[in-house]
Design a protein around this motif. Structure first.
Motif, PDB file in Angstrom:
ATOM      1  N   LYS A 153       0.814  -1.212   0.000  1.00  0.00           N
ATOM      2  CA  LYS A 153       0.000   0.000   0.000  1.00  0.00           C
ATOM      3  C   LYS A 153       0.850   1.266   0.000  1.00  0.00           C
ATOM      4  O   LYS A 153       0.533   2.224  -0.703  1.00  0.00           O
ATOM      5  CB  LYS A 153      -0.945  -0.002   1.203  1.00  0.00           C
ATOM      6  CG  LYS A 153      -1.887   1.188   1.219  1.00  0.00           C
ATOM      7  CD  LYS A 153      -3.020   0.964   2.177  1.00  0.00           C
ATOM      8  CE  LYS A 153      -3.934   2.149   2.322  1.00  0.00           C
ATOM      9  NZ  LYS A 153      -4.276   2.886   1.132  1.00  0.00           N
ATOM     10  N   GLU A 154       1.952   1.289   0.756  1.00  0.00           N
ATOM     11  CA  GLU A 154       2.772   2.504   0.807  1.00  0.00           C
ATOM     12  C   GLU A 154       3.422   2.821  -0.535  1.00  0.00           C
ATOM     13  O   GLU A 154       3.693   3.986  -0.839  1.00  0.00           O
ATOM     14  CB  GLU A 154       3.830   2.447   1.914  1.00  0.00           C
ATOM     15  CG  GLU A 154       4.703   1.235   1.932  1.00  0.00           C
ATOM     16  CD  GLU A 154       4.147   0.085   2.780  1.00  0.00           C
ATOM     17  OE1 GLU A 154       4.866  -0.904   2.912  1.00  0.00           O
ATOM     18  OE2 GLU A 154       3.020   0.175   3.273  1.00  0.00           O
ATOM     19  N   VAL A 155       3.651   1.807  -1.368  1.00  0.00           N
ATOM     20  CA  VAL A 155       4.186   2.057  -2.713  1.00  0.00           C
ATOM     21  C   VAL A 155       3.081   2.628  -3.599  1.00  0.00           C
ATOM     22  O   VAL A 155       3.290   3.601  -4.321  1.00  0.00           O
ATOM     23  CB  VAL A 155       4.764   0.759  -3.330  1.00  0.00           C
ATOM     24  CG1 VAL A 155       5.234   0.999  -4.750  1.00  0.00           C
ATOM     25  CG2 VAL A 155       5.902   0.217  -2.475  1.00  0.00           C
ATOM     26  N   LYS A 156       1.893   2.045  -3.521  1.00  0.00           N
ATOM     27  CA  LYS A 156       0.761   2.533  -4.322  1.00  0.00           C
ATOM     28  C   LYS A 156       0.389   3.968  -3.965  1.00  0.00           C
ATOM     29  O   LYS A 156      -0.061   4.726  -4.815  1.00  0.00           O
ATOM     30  CB  LYS A 156      -0.468   1.645  -4.098  1.00  0.00           C
ATOM     31  CG  LYS A 156      -0.333   0.237  -4.604  1.00  0.00           C
ATOM     32  CD  LYS A 156      -1.600  -0.523  -4.278  1.00  0.00           C
ATOM     33  CE  LYS A 156      -1.476  -1.990  -4.557  1.00  0.00           C
ATOM     34  NZ  LYS A 156      -2.690  -2.718  -4.195  1.00  0.00           N
ATOM     35  N   ASP A 157       0.578   4.333  -2.717  1.00  0.00           N
ATOM     36  CA  ASP A 157       0.181   5.661  -2.241  1.00  0.00           C
ATOM     37  C   ASP A 157       1.260   6.721  -2.445  1.00  0.00           C
ATOM     38  O   ASP A 157       1.172   7.805  -1.871  1.00  0.00           O
ATOM     39  CB  ASP A 157      -0.193   5.602  -0.753  1.00  0.00           C
ATOM     40  CG  ASP A 157      -1.469   4.820  -0.507  1.00  0.00           C
ATOM     41  OD1 ASP A 157      -2.244   4.630  -1.461  1.00  0.00           O
ATOM     42  OD2 ASP A 157      -1.691   4.398   0.647  1.00  0.00           O
ATOM     43  N   SER A 158       2.270   6.426  -3.251  1.00  0.00           N
ATOM     44  CA  SER A 158       3.338   7.399  -3.519  1.00  0.00           C
ATOM     45  C   SER A 158       2.718   8.691  -4.038  1.00  0.00           C
ATOM     46  O   SER A 158       1.800   8.673  -4.858  1.00  0.00           O
ATOM     47  CB  SER A 158       4.310   6.858  -4.555  1.00  0.00           C
ATOM     48  OG  SER A 158       4.924   5.692  -4.071  1.00  0.00           O
TER      49      SER A 158
ATOM     50  N   LEU B 222       4.896  10.470  -9.369  1.00  0.00           N
ATOM     51  CA  LEU B 222       5.366   9.389 -10.229  1.00  0.00           C
ATOM     52  C   LEU B 222       6.848   9.118  -9.992  1.00  0.00           C
ATOM     53  O   LEU B 222       7.280   7.965  -9.955  1.00  0.00           O
ATOM     54  CB  LEU B 222       5.111   9.723 -11.703  1.00  0.00           C
ATOM     55  CG  LEU B 222       5.542   8.676 -12.721  1.00  0.00           C
ATOM     56  CD1 LEU B 222       4.832   7.347 -12.487  1.00  0.00           C
ATOM     57  CD2 LEU B 222       5.284   9.169 -14.134  1.00  0.00           C
ATOM     58  N   LEU B 223       7.622  10.168  -9.779  1.00  0.00           N
ATOM     59  CA  LEU B 223       9.053  10.009  -9.524  1.00  0.00           C
ATOM     60  C   LEU B 223       9.310   9.198  -8.257  1.00  0.00           C
ATOM     61  O   LEU B 223      10.139   8.288  -8.232  1.00  0.00           O
ATOM     62  CB  LEU B 223       9.728  11.383  -9.428  1.00  0.00           C
ATOM     63  CG  LEU B 223      11.239  11.391  -9.248  1.00  0.00           C
ATOM     64  CD1 LEU B 223      11.919  10.738 -10.451  1.00  0.00           C
ATOM     65  CD2 LEU B 223      11.745  12.802  -9.066  1.00  0.00           C
ATOM     66  N   GLU B 224       8.582   9.511  -7.207  1.00  0.00           N
ATOM     67  CA  GLU B 224       8.691   8.775  -5.942  1.00  0.00           C
ATOM     68  C   GLU B 224       8.299   7.309  -6.146  1.00  0.00           C
ATOM     69  O   GLU B 224       8.962   6.395  -5.648  1.00  0.00           O
ATOM     70  CB  GLU B 224       7.779   9.436  -4.904  1.00  0.00           C
ATOM     71  CG  GLU B 224       7.807   8.812  -3.531  1.00  0.00           C
ATOM     72  CD  GLU B 224       6.796   9.456  -2.594  1.00  0.00           C
ATOM     73  OE1 GLU B 224       6.449   8.795  -1.598  1.00  0.00           O
ATOM     74  OE2 GLU B 224       6.343  10.598  -2.849  1.00  0.00           O
ATOM     75  N   PHE B 225       7.223   7.086  -6.893  1.00  0.00           N
ATOM     76  CA  PHE B 225       6.756   5.729  -7.189  1.00  0.00           C
ATOM     77  C   PHE B 225       7.827   4.941  -7.948  1.00  0.00           C
ATOM     78  O   PHE B 225       8.133   3.803  -7.605  1.00  0.00           O
ATOM     79  CB  PHE B 225       5.462   5.804  -8.009  1.00  0.00           C
ATOM     80  CG  PHE B 225       4.928   4.470  -8.433  1.00  0.00           C
ATOM     81  CD1 PHE B 225       4.262   3.653  -7.533  1.00  0.00           C
ATOM     82  CD2 PHE B 225       5.093   4.015  -9.737  1.00  0.00           C
ATOM     83  CE1 PHE B 225       3.769   2.415  -7.914  1.00  0.00           C
ATOM     84  CE2 PHE B 225       4.607   2.787 -10.131  1.00  0.00           C
ATOM     85  CZ  PHE B 225       3.940   1.986  -9.218  1.00  0.00           C
ATOM     86  N   LYS B 226       8.428   5.563  -8.964  1.00  0.00           N
ATOM     87  CA  LYS B 226       9.449   4.892  -9.769  1.00  0.00           C
ATOM     88  C   LYS B 226      10.660   4.511  -8.918  1.00  0.00           C
ATOM     89  O   LYS B 226      11.217   3.420  -9.072  1.00  0.00           O
ATOM     90  CB  LYS B 226       9.873   5.794 -10.934  1.00  0.00           C
ATOM     91  CG  LYS B 226       8.804   5.899 -12.003  1.00  0.00           C
ATOM     92  CD  LYS B 226       8.958   7.011 -12.996  1.00  0.00           C
ATOM     93  CE  LYS B 226      10.281   7.236 -13.604  1.00  0.00           C
ATOM     94  NZ  LYS B 226      10.264   8.251 -14.673  1.00  0.00           N
TER      95      LYS B 226
ATOM     96  N   ILE C 105      13.819   0.162  -6.355  1.00  0.00           N
ATOM     97  CA  ILE C 105      14.456  -0.404  -5.155  1.00  0.00           C
ATOM     98  C   ILE C 105      13.938  -1.813  -4.899  1.00  0.00           C
ATOM     99  O   ILE C 105      14.713  -2.738  -4.627  1.00  0.00           O
ATOM    100  CB  ILE C 105      14.219   0.511  -3.932  1.00  0.00           C
ATOM    101  CG1 ILE C 105      15.024   1.804  -4.090  1.00  0.00           C
ATOM    102  CG2 ILE C 105      14.574  -0.191  -2.632  1.00  0.00           C
ATOM    103  CD1 ILE C 105      14.663   2.892  -3.101  1.00  0.00           C
ATOM    104  N   ILE C 106      12.620  -2.001  -5.005  1.00  0.00           N
ATOM    105  CA  ILE C 106      12.025  -3.320  -4.790  1.00  0.00           C
ATOM    106  C   ILE C 106      12.575  -4.324  -5.805  1.00  0.00           C
ATOM    107  O   ILE C 106      12.929  -5.452  -5.451  1.00  0.00           O
ATOM    108  CB  ILE C 106      10.486  -3.242  -4.877  1.00  0.00           C
ATOM    109  CG1 ILE C 106       9.921  -2.495  -3.677  1.00  0.00           C
ATOM    110  CG2 ILE C 106       9.869  -4.626  -4.990  1.00  0.00           C
ATOM    111  CD1 ILE C 106       8.457  -2.139  -3.791  1.00  0.00           C
TER     112      ILE C 106
END
Length: 109
Positions: free
Chosen positions: A84-89, A92-96, A101-102
């Motif tokens: 959820k914490e990845v989806k809630d970035s 877009l830059l933060e998400f990428k 990293i994952i």
């Protein structure tokens, strides 16, 4: 055997680059910033209850093997597996960054 090299160079393997780009499309679908004709392909799962997993997309039904490889089906499967914490970035830059990293952590095993 090449995993340490990918980690050192901070690069993704080809298959992971494809998944990385697919997940960016799903992030945009989640934020509703895709063109209308593409956005229509991604439908959120609706619930009248306050349940976990309300930020997931509904997987389309299909009857042929070829459909399993489409962005719609593959992308939704990848998206629904994300934390959820990845989806809630926020951006877009933060998400990428989080996705990369994952994916690089997978190479450590």
């Amino acid at each position: 055997p090449s995993n340490p090299l990918f980690i050192k160079c901070n690069l993704l393997k080809l298959y992971d680059i494809v998944e990385y780009n697919i997940l960016q499309v799903l992030y945009k679908a989640n934020k509703k910033v895709l063109p209308k004709n593409i956005q229509e392909r991604f439908e959120k799962r609706e619930s009248h209850y306050n349940l976990k997993g309300t930020d997931v997309f509904k997987k389309p039904r299909f009857n042929c093997k070829v459909m399993e490889r489409t962005v719609t089906v593959t992308g939704i499967s990848l998206w629904n597996k994300l934390q959820k914490e990845v989806k809630d970035s926020g951006t877009l830059l933060e998400f990428k960054k989080k996705i990369k990293i994952i994916m690089l952590k997978k190479y450590e095993n």
